[in-house]
Scaffold this motif. Structure first.
Motif, mmCIF file in Angstrom:
data_model
loop_
_atom_site.group_PDB
_atom_site.id
_atom_site.type_symbol
_atom_site.label_atom_id
_atom_site.label_comp_id
_atom_site.label_asym_id
_atom_site.label_seq_id
_atom_site.Cartn_x
_atom_site.Cartn_y
_atom_site.Cartn_z
ATOM 1 N N ASN A 92 51.447 21.305 9.951
ATOM 2 C CA ASN A 92 50.116 21.492 9.376
ATOM 3 C C ASN A 92 50.060 22.635 8.369
ATOM 4 N N LEU A 93 50.564 23.787 8.796
ATOM 5 C CA LEU A 93 50.492 24.964 7.941
ATOM 6 C C LEU A 93 51.306 24.758 6.666
ATOM 7 N N ASP A 94 52.475 24.182 6.788
ATOM 8 C CA ASP A 94 53.311 23.909 5.616
ATOM 9 C C ASP A 94 52.611 22.945 4.663
ATOM 10 N N GLN A 95 51.942 21.959 5.231
ATOM 11 C CA GLN A 95 51.244 20.979 4.396
ATOM 12 C C GLN A 95 50.113 21.637 3.607
ATOM 13 N N ILE A 96 49.386 22.512 4.281
ATOM 14 C CA ILE A 96 48.273 23.178 3.596
ATOM 15 C C ILE A 96 48.792 24.118 2.514
ATOM 16 N N GLN A 97 49.872 24.830 2.810
ATOM 17 C CA GLN A 97 50.446 25.720 1.796
ATOM 18 C C GLN A 97 50.934 24.919 0.583
ATOM 19 N N ALA A 98 51.490 23.745 0.851
ATOM 20 C CA ALA A 98 51.917 22.879 -0.251
ATOM 21 C C ALA A 98 50.707 22.402 -1.047
ATOM 22 N N GLU A 99 49.620 22.102 -0.323
ATOM 23 C CA GLU A 99 48.387 21.671 -0.987
ATOM 24 C C GLU A 99 47.821 22.788 -1.865
ATOM 25 N N ILE A 100 47.882 24.028 -1.357
ATOM 26 C CA ILE A 100 47.412 25.174 -2.143
ATOM 27 C C ILE A 100 48.219 25.306 -3.430
ATOM 28 N N LYS A 101 49.526 25.196 -3.296
ATOM 29 C CA LYS A 101 50.396 25.311 -4.466
ATOM 30 C C LYS A 101 50.083 24.233 -5.494
ATOM 31 N N LYS A 102 49.933 23.007 -5.011
ATOM 32 C CA LYS A 102 49.655 21.884 -5.903
ATOM 33 C C LYS A 102 48.312 22.066 -6.609
ATOM 34 N N THR A 157 46.673 24.874 -7.076
ATOM 35 C CA THR A 157 46.700 26.047 -7.951
ATOM 36 C C THR A 157 47.356 25.718 -9.286
ATOM 37 N N GLU A 158 48.464 24.986 -9.223
ATOM 38 C CA GLU A 158 49.142 24.582 -10.460
ATOM 39 C C GLU A 158 48.224 23.712 -11.318
ATOM 40 N N SER A 159 47.527 22.787 -10.660
ATOM 41 C CA SER A 159 46.607 21.909 -11.381
ATOM 42 C C SER A 159 45.441 22.701 -11.969
ATOM 43 N N LEU A 160 44.948 23.670 -11.183
ATOM 44 C CA LEU A 160 43.826 24.490 -11.642
ATOM 45 C C LEU A 160 44.214 25.318 -12.863
ATOM 46 N N ASN A 161 45.385 25.927 -12.816
ATOM 47 C CA ASN A 161 45.833 26.742 -13.950
ATOM 48 C C ASN A 161 45.935 25.909 -15.227
ATOM 49 N N LYS A 162 46.388 24.679 -15.071
ATOM 50 C CA LYS A 162 46.487 23.796 -16.242
ATOM 51 C C LYS A 162 45.099 23.463 -16.785
ATOM 52 N N LYS A 163 44.157 23.205 -15.854
ATOM 53 C CA LYS A 163 42.790 22.889 -16.285
ATOM 54 C C LYS A 163 42.163 24.065 -17.034
ATOM 55 N N LEU A 198 41.103 26.911 1.665
ATOM 56 C CA LEU A 198 42.409 26.559 2.222
ATOM 57 C C LEU A 198 43.177 27.816 2.624
ATOM 58 N N ARG A 199 43.066 28.849 1.815
ATOM 59 C CA ARG A 199 43.758 30.103 2.137
ATOM 60 C C ARG A 199 43.181 30.737 3.407
ATOM 61 N N LYS A 200 41.884 30.537 3.636
ATOM 62 C CA LYS A 200 41.273 31.044 4.872
ATOM 63 C C LYS A 200 41.897 30.373 6.092
ATOM 64 N N ILE A 201 42.171 29.081 5.941
ATOM 65 C CA ILE A 201 42.815 28.350 7.038
ATOM 66 C C ILE A 201 44.187 28.945 7.336
ATOM 67 N N VAL A 202 44.960 29.146 6.279
ATOM 68 C CA VAL A 202 46.308 29.700 6.437
ATOM 69 C C VAL A 202 46.245 31.089 7.060
ATOM 70 N N ASN A 203 45.325 31.911 6.575
ATOM 71 C CA ASN A 203 45.208 33.275 7.092
ATOM 72 C C ASN A 203 44.772 33.290 8.554
ATOM 73 N N ALA A 204 43.844 32.388 8.910
ATOM 74 C CA ALA A 204 43.363 32.336 10.294
ATOM 75 C C ALA A 204 44.479 31.929 11.243
#
Length: 351
Positions: free
Chosen positions: A27-37, A39-45, A80-86
């Protein structure tokens, strides 16, 4: 389940892919991967919008719409980062509790584990560990409550099995044998394991009577099928067979238990007794001698079996020496004294 509960706690209002909540340990790995994905998309936008704005490729209305979308995406990433931190904080509390438990600081460990489940209410392992701490402290109610919470909040078969087994152990300790067996059975249903079969066998042994001993034998045999190297199951199986005078089967079981572990010495005493019962007195001497090399709770009994073996082999002085050693234990004194009498006057054995 864990992450779904955190989503509620942090008040997320957006929907995530259901794959994020799959109970596969990632779960945690999946969310971290989602954050990365994301974030990359957001930076491009952001980069694209800035370029379009400078070139006049977008109207003011289009610019404001895309800017609002970017802000929404930023919030999603933040949540999503709140989830990871919690989850990370809950795991830190859990690891702290585990460390304190290993130091036998059980009350402090419980405090850390309770903090972990406040952060992550579905933290099954934390409930289970807290149950163990309460059990060591003699708080059976606290132990039961936490084991039951572990079961309630888990989809993991191993944790469910361990928790049911632990509940069975609590009820066995309280001599509530019906409840103990019920929970051992649920432990086995969740995941076959030798500990639950051993627990069941010990309950049947405590109840006494040949029929219960036979049930115990069946349970210990099942434990050995799950784990053929279980010295606890093997030793208990040897004892049970010894009680019902199935000495050949007792020998088979004791041989497994005598190879290693905490029952090694006691198993050799059992072997000595079983060999004597079958008239294999030299084997009894060998097993008894091995038993005396270790720490056995059956030491006095061992001396009696050595005395009996030496008596049967015509070694009178050694037999008397063994029986005298046995007599030093008050519980075995009368048995040892009879052994000495029979050694000195073999005709008494026929009376």
């Amino acid at each position: 389940m864990k992450l779904q509960k955190i989503l509620i706690l942090v008040g997320l209002t957006f929907a995530l892919s259901t794959s994020l909540f799959a109970q596969d340990g990632k779960n945690l790995d999946q969310i971290q991967a989602e954050i990365k994905k994301r974030t990359e998309s957001l930076n491009k936008k952001i980069t694209d919008l800035a370029a379009d704005s400078q070139s006049g490729a977008v109207t003011q209305e289009e610019y404001e719409t895309k800017k609002a979308e970017i802000e929404t995406e930023k919030q999603k990433i933040s949540d999503l980062r709140k989830i990871v931190n919690a989850e990370g904080e809950a795991k830190r509390k859990y690891n702290s509790g585990l460390g304190l438990m290993k130091q036998k600081r059980y009350t402090e460990a419980i405090a850390e584990l309770e903090e972990a489940v406040k952060i992550l209410p579905d933290f099954d392992k934390a409930y289970y560990l807290a149950g163990q701490c309460y059990g060591v402290l003699g708080d059976n109610d606290g132990a039961l409550t936490n084991y039951q919470s572990a079961i309630q909040h888990t989809e993991n078969a191993s944790i469910r099995s361990k928790a049911y087994n632990a509940i069975g152990n609590v009820y066995k300790k309280q001599e509530e044998y019906g409840k103990a067996i019920e929970n051992y059975d649920m432990s086995i249903a969740a995941q076959a394991n030798d500990n639950a079969y051993i627990g069941k066998g010990e309950v049947y042994m405590s109840r006494g009577g040949d029929s219960n001993v036979q049930k115990a034998i069946s349970s210990f045999e099942s434990a050995l099928r799950v784990d053929p190297k279980s010295t606890t199951a093997a030793y208990n199986l040897g004892v049970a067979n010894e009680i019902v005078k199935q000495f050949s089967k007792a020998i088979e079981a004791y041989k497994i238990a005598s190879k290693r572990g905490r029952y090694k010495a006691d198993a050799n005493v059992g072997l000595a007794k079983a060999y004597n019962a079958l008239g294999q007195h030299q084997n009894a001497l060998n097993a008894g001698s091995q038993a005396l090399k270790g720490k056995s709770k059956r030491k006095a009994e061992c001396y009696c079996e050595l005395g009996e073996a030496n008596r049967k082999l015509g070694k009178k002085s050694q037999a008397i020496e063994n029986f005298n050693a046995c007599a030093e234990d008050g519980i075995w004194k009368s048995v040892a004294e009879w052994g000495i009498k029979v050694t000195n006057d073999p005709s008494l054995e026929q009376n």
